[in-house]
Write a protein that holds these residues in place. Structure first.
Motif: not given
Length: 410
Positions: A250-278
């Protein structure tokens, strides 16, 4: 080194333990010598006959439950495709040399499925350990006050208790399976063709896992004739991994709609993943398909590279923008991104590592196997190609890792 030719039929007959093979109709397909010796039956009396014609319940004992318990276990194996270990069973057997005389016997059975290429049960391995002599020996050494009957009653009571515990565990497993299936349907998008571009998806949990796993796929429609396609892989299996998967998808789907390309979307996902256990060590790759410019723009977070099957049958791996998995770096670092052109009719293949990786095998071997399989199907539709890849790359016995597969005709 020369590999020895193994005569598995001879091995089966000489295994030092009683084993029989049953069809899904509960007919004996074969039995080894130890099984025939233990049961006091000849091969002609067993092979080709219905199990409970050979070993019926004692008609003189209304409380006999051996046949009913064994049948329930075998039917579970056929329905679920999983091994079933039974509690200690009392199963009276008619003495072959004394018709009408029933011997009290104690058995400890294990029933395991043999799966065919389509995953259905084609045979059941029925292994039996007889413990009658052990129980008799303990009875002989019991005090006069307890005696054989008291010991037998105690053992039988413990066996019934174990059966009740196993039944409760099976019921809990069935409820968990229902929850897993509902969770999968809720968290993964319904797949569809992309405009006039055919597409296919396959989702295959690891062998022995629930019908849900930590792998995911996603498609995000973007302005213009563009779409972002992603696959990811959470460490682990089952409901816990599926919960993490749902959050990250869900986080990557949302980031992909606003980020400037796949690299930026994965950067956002990586930051979010730090707060998700597992979510630690999750891998993901996203590819942006732009039909206006005929380009693929991609970025990978430690994930196996997508494959591009060109119209001439050659295969190109998208491996020029690869970075570590999510949460692998202590500090935020921009992720790489690469762009390549494509021609109409090419096929894009995204997948998770269950498709290519095997234990004790280098990943390059799995990638070469995937490329070889793709080159053999240059003109196949995505649906046919998806079926061909699973048939050629996934062993009939299944794998220990989950698999997600997305194929799009460009």
């Amino acid at each position: 080194m020369h590999q020895p030719q193994i005569d598995y039929a001879a091995v089966f007959q000489t295994v030092p333990g009683p084993i029989a093979l049953l069809t899904p109709q509960l007919v004996y397909a074969d039995a080894n010598e130890a099984f025939l010796l233990m049961s006091g039956r000849t091969r002609e009396q067993v092979v080709g006959h219905y199990l409970f014609d050979v070993f019926p319940d004692n008609p003189n004992d209304p409380s006999a439950t051996g046949m009913r318990s064994l049948q329930a276990s075998l039917l579970r194996v056929i329905a679920e495709g999983e091994r079933d270990t039974m509690a200690l069973q009392r199963y009276d057997v008619e003495a072959p040399e004394r018709p009408g005389y029933w011997e009290r016997r104690y058995w400890s059975p294990v029933n395991a499925p043999v799966l065919g290429p389509d995953g259905s049960v084609v045979l059941i391995v029925h292994r039996v350990e007889e413990v009658t002599e052990l129980i008799r020996a303990r009875s002989r050494h019991s005090s006069p006050e307890s005696g054989a009957q008291v010991l037998e009653a105690e053992l039988y009571t413990r066996a019934r208790e174990l059966q009740e515990v196993n039944e409760r565990l099976r019921q809990a497993h069935a409820r968990e399976r229902e929850v897993a299936m509902a969770l999968q349907e809720a968290m993964l998008p319904a797949f569809r063709d992309i405009g006039h571009h055919p597409a296919a998806v396959r989702y295959k949990p690891a062998t022995g896992a629930l019908n849900v796993c930590g792998d995911w796929y996603d498609l995000v429609d973007l302005p213009g004739d563009r779409i972002a396609v992603a696959v990811g892989d959470v460490v682990g299996h089952g409901l816990e991994a599926a919960g993490v998967m749902g959050q990250l998808r869900s986080a990557l789907s949302a980031a992909s709609r606003v980020a400037d390309g796949p690299a930026k979307a994965l950067e956002v996902l990586g930051l979010y993943a730090r707060s998700v256990r597992g979510a630690e060590s999750t891998t993901a790759v996203e590819t942006l398909i732009d039909w206006d410019t005929r380009t693929l723009t991609y970025s990978s977070a430690g994930h196996p590279p997508p494959a591009l099957l060109h119209t001439d049958g050659t295969v190109q791996f998208l491996d020029q923008a690869t970075d570590p998995p999510l949460g692998a770096r202590p500090e935020h670092v921009p992720r790489p991104q690469a762009t390549i052109p494509f021609t109409d009719g090419a096929t894009l293949v995204l997948y998770t590592d269950g498709l290519i990786e095997r234990r004790h095998e280098d990943i390059d071997t799995g990638l070469a196997r995937l490329a070889d399989s793709l080159t053999r199907h240059p003109g196949a539709t995505p649906e046919l190609l998806a079926d061909a890849l699973l048939a050629e790359l996934i062993p009939p016995s299944g794998v220990t890792d989950d698999t997600a597969l997305v194929i799009i005709r460009l």
